[in-house]
Motif scaffolding. Structure first.
Motif, PDB file in Angstrom:
ATOM      1  N   SER A  34       0.819  -1.216   0.000  1.00  0.00           N
ATOM      2  CA  SER A  34       0.000   0.000   0.000  1.00  0.00           C
ATOM      3  C   SER A  34       0.852   1.265   0.000  1.00  0.00           C
ATOM      4  O   SER A  34       0.413   2.327  -0.446  1.00  0.00           O
ATOM      5  N   PHE A  35       2.097   1.160   0.458  1.00  0.00           N
ATOM      6  CA  PHE A  35       2.988   2.319   0.499  1.00  0.00           C
ATOM      7  C   PHE A  35       3.783   2.386  -0.803  1.00  0.00           C
ATOM      8  O   PHE A  35       4.935   1.978  -0.877  1.00  0.00           O
ATOM      9  N   SER A  36       3.139   2.909  -1.820  1.00  0.00           N
ATOM     10  CA  SER A  36       3.737   2.984  -3.148  1.00  0.00           C
ATOM     11  C   SER A  36       3.921   4.434  -3.580  1.00  0.00           C
ATOM     12  O   SER A  36       3.258   5.348  -3.074  1.00  0.00           O
ATOM     13  N   PHE A  37       4.809   4.636  -4.517  1.00  0.00           N
ATOM     14  CA  PHE A  37       5.157   5.987  -4.959  1.00  0.00           C
ATOM     15  C   PHE A  37       4.012   6.657  -5.706  1.00  0.00           C
ATOM     16  O   PHE A  37       3.301   6.028  -6.482  1.00  0.00           O
ATOM     17  N   SER A  38       3.865   7.953  -5.465  1.00  0.00           N
ATOM     18  CA  SER A  38       2.929   8.778  -6.227  1.00  0.00           C
ATOM     19  C   SER A  38       3.589  10.113  -6.509  1.00  0.00           C
ATOM     20  O   SER A  38       4.184  10.728  -5.623  1.00  0.00           O
ATOM     21  N   SER A  39       3.494  10.563  -7.753  1.00  0.00           N
ATOM     22  CA  SER A  39       4.051  11.864  -8.139  1.00  0.00           C
ATOM     23  C   SER A  39       3.023  12.980  -8.037  1.00  0.00           C
ATOM     24  O   SER A  39       3.347  14.151  -8.265  1.00  0.00           O
ATOM     25  N   ASN A  40       1.795  12.632  -7.689  1.00  0.00           N
ATOM     26  CA  ASN A  40       0.715  13.627  -7.585  1.00  0.00           C
ATOM     27  C   ASN A  40       0.766  14.298  -6.214  1.00  0.00           C
ATOM     28  O   ASN A  40      -0.081  14.057  -5.346  1.00  0.00           O
ATOM     29  N   LYS A  41       1.782  15.127  -6.034  1.00  0.00           N
ATOM     30  CA  LYS A  41       2.007  15.742  -4.737  1.00  0.00           C
ATOM     31  C   LYS A  41       1.276  17.081  -4.601  1.00  0.00           C
ATOM     32  O   LYS A  41       1.227  17.872  -5.547  1.00  0.00           O
ATOM     33  N   GLU A  42       0.729  17.289  -3.410  1.00  0.00           N
ATOM     34  CA  GLU A  42       0.081  18.546  -3.078  1.00  0.00           C
ATOM     35  C   GLU A  42       0.914  19.264  -2.014  1.00  0.00           C
ATOM     36  O   GLU A  42       1.841  18.697  -1.446  1.00  0.00           O
ATOM     37  N   LYS A  43       0.566  20.513  -1.770  1.00  0.00           N
ATOM     38  CA  LYS A  43       1.299  21.293  -0.762  1.00  0.00           C
ATOM     39  C   LYS A  43       0.823  20.884   0.632  1.00  0.00           C
ATOM     40  O   LYS A  43       0.099  21.601   1.313  1.00  0.00           O
ATOM     41  N   ILE A  44       1.244  19.679   1.014  1.00  0.00           N
ATOM     42  CA  ILE A  44       0.865  19.092   2.301  1.00  0.00           C
ATOM     43  C   ILE A  44       2.130  18.691   3.048  1.00  0.00           C
ATOM     44  O   ILE A  44       3.025  18.062   2.481  1.00  0.00           O
ATOM     45  N   ILE A  45       2.186  19.065   4.318  1.00  0.00           N
ATOM     46  CA  ILE A  45       3.275  18.669   5.213  1.00  0.00           C
ATOM     47  C   ILE A  45       2.695  17.693   6.231  1.00  0.00           C
ATOM     48  O   ILE A  45       1.915  18.084   7.097  1.00  0.00           O
ATOM     49  N   ALA A  46       3.039  16.423   6.119  1.00  0.00           N
ATOM     50  CA  ALA A  46       2.500  15.389   7.010  1.00  0.00           C
ATOM     51  C   ALA A  46       3.436  15.164   8.190  1.00  0.00           C
ATOM     52  O   ALA A  46       4.656  15.338   8.082  1.00  0.00           O
ATOM     53  N   ILE A  64      -2.625   9.500   2.557  1.00  0.00           N
ATOM     54  CA  ILE A  64      -2.140  10.819   2.984  1.00  0.00           C
ATOM     55  C   ILE A  64      -0.701  11.031   2.523  1.00  0.00           C
ATOM     56  O   ILE A  64      -0.351  12.090   1.985  1.00  0.00           O
ATOM     57  N   LEU A  65       0.140  10.023   2.724  1.00  0.00           N
ATOM     58  CA  LEU A  65       1.549  10.144   2.359  1.00  0.00           C
ATOM     59  C   LEU A  65       1.726  10.275   0.849  1.00  0.00           C
ATOM     60  O   LEU A  65       2.627  10.987   0.392  1.00  0.00           O
ATOM     61  N   GLN A  66       0.889   9.620   0.082  1.00  0.00           N
ATOM     62  CA  GLN A  66       1.001   9.714  -1.374  1.00  0.00           C
ATOM     63  C   GLN A  66       0.642  11.113  -1.875  1.00  0.00           C
ATOM     64  O   GLN A  66       1.135  11.546  -2.919  1.00  0.00           O
ATOM     65  N   LYS A  67      -0.162  11.832  -1.135  1.00  0.00           N
ATOM     66  CA  LYS A  67      -0.522  13.200  -1.505  1.00  0.00           C
ATOM     67  C   LYS A  67       0.476  14.227  -0.979  1.00  0.00           C
ATOM     68  O   LYS A  67       0.591  15.324  -1.524  1.00  0.00           O
ATOM     69  N   SER A  68       1.172  13.885   0.092  1.00  0.00           N
ATOM     70  CA  SER A  68       2.021  14.845   0.793  1.00  0.00           C
ATOM     71  C   SER A  68       3.362  15.037   0.095  1.00  0.00           C
ATOM     72  O   SER A  68       4.025  14.080  -0.290  1.00  0.00           O
ATOM     73  N   ALA A  69       3.762  16.292  -0.034  1.00  0.00           N
ATOM     74  CA  ALA A  69       5.063  16.590  -0.624  1.00  0.00           C
ATOM     75  C   ALA A  69       6.185  16.390   0.382  1.00  0.00           C
ATOM     76  O   ALA A  69       7.287  15.979   0.023  1.00  0.00           O
ATOM     77  N   ILE A  70       5.890  16.681   1.660  1.00  0.00           N
ATOM     78  CA  ILE A  70       6.911  16.644   2.706  1.00  0.00           C
ATOM     79  C   ILE A  70       6.399  15.873   3.909  1.00  0.00           C
ATOM     80  O   ILE A  70       5.223  15.961   4.258  1.00  0.00           O
ATOM     81  N   VAL A 122      10.216   5.700   6.760  1.00  0.00           N
ATOM     82  CA  VAL A 122      10.472   4.850   5.595  1.00  0.00           C
ATOM     83  C   VAL A 122       9.212   4.713   4.750  1.00  0.00           C
ATOM     84  O   VAL A 122       9.271   4.730   3.510  1.00  0.00           O
ATOM     85  N   GLU A 123       8.065   4.581   5.400  1.00  0.00           N
ATOM     86  CA  GLU A 123       6.795   4.518   4.666  1.00  0.00           C
ATOM     87  C   GLU A 123       6.554   5.809   3.891  1.00  0.00           C
ATOM     88  O   GLU A 123       6.041   5.784   2.763  1.00  0.00           O
ATOM     89  N   ALA A 124       6.913   6.945   4.497  1.00  0.00           N
ATOM     90  CA  ALA A 124       6.772   8.231   3.807  1.00  0.00           C
ATOM     91  C   ALA A 124       7.674   8.290   2.582  1.00  0.00           C
ATOM     92  O   ALA A 124       7.261   8.741   1.503  1.00  0.00           O
ATOM     93  N   MET A 125       8.918   7.833   2.735  1.00  0.00           N
ATOM     94  CA  MET A 125       9.829   7.788   1.595  1.00  0.00           C
ATOM     95  C   MET A 125       9.280   6.882   0.498  1.00  0.00           C
ATOM     96  O   MET A 125       9.371   7.202  -0.696  1.00  0.00           O
TER      97      MET A 125
END
Length: 220
Positions: free
Chosen positions: A63-75, A117-123, A138-141
């Protein structure tokens, strides 16, 4: 067992509590340690040089897969060093560079919700402190976040300067300056930070996957 024996057994589980000299780890029936990071393994080897220590590699769920669709979100995880986050947030929340940014706490969420949430978050802000491993970072990365913050000792093995920013423990000034710099970078050129997030994702998926977890567990 009587209550006195139970209390004694409980104390013996924590060898450095109340200056206990004799503990269960020196018992001849004790087989060894299982741990989940290189830092913890080095610690155990130092503390108990005559005992066996095996390291198990934790694996990321799909479930923790890469997404390039980043928003201006700091998690961030609000349960960890909340006082440090509060200082950083209060210093920066009204900064004009953060005008369109959202501060997103992650708490009481399912694993799938965390991944979304992490897939949407830029940071992602790491507040690791004396961690055994520090899996959330690591999940965030894995989801492509640019991770900033504390490694908590164990995290030094994945907090690589090529795609993340490690901050010295409890250094609020450094943490604030690094976060401001990366937000400005994203505002000016989002792709530059997203590409670093992709590098991080490739690295952690290659290093911390379920196949490695299974094999290291079997080996141990």
């Amino acid at each position: 067992k009587d209550i006195g024996t139970i209390k004694k057994s409980a104390v013996n589980l924590f060898p450095f509590l109340n200056n206990v000299v004799e503990h269960s780890y020196d018992n001849t029936n004790f087989l060894g340690f299982l741990t989940v990071s290189q830092d913890s393994k080095e610690y155990l080897n130092l503390a108990f040089p005559n005992q066996k220590t095996e390291r198990i590699c934790l694996g990321l769920n799909s479930s923790f897969s890469f997404s390039s669709n980043k928003e201006k979100i700091i998690a961030f995880m609000p349960r960890k060093l909340k006082e440090d986050f509060n200082q950083i947030n209060q210093i920066l929340v009204n900064n004009p560079h953060f005008k369109d940014w959202k501060w997103q706490p992650i708490d009481n969420r399912t694993e799938d919700e965390v991944a979304t949430i992490l897939q949407k978050s830029a940071i992602f802000l790491s507040f690791n402190y004396n961690e055994g491993f520090g899996l959330p970072s690591v999940e965030a990365m894995a989801c492509g976040c640019y991770v900033i913050g504390y490694a908590g000792n164990a995290g030094k093995e994945y907090f690589l300067s090529e795609f993340s920013s490690i901050v010295a423990d409890r250094n609020i000034i450094e943490y604030t300056k690094v976060l401001l710099d990366k937000v400005i970078t994203f505002n000016e050129n989002p792709l530059s930070l997203i590409n670093l997030g992709k590098e991080a994702s490739v690295y952690v998926h290659k290093t911390y996957n379920l196949a490695h977890e299974k094999q290291s567990t079997v080996n141990a």
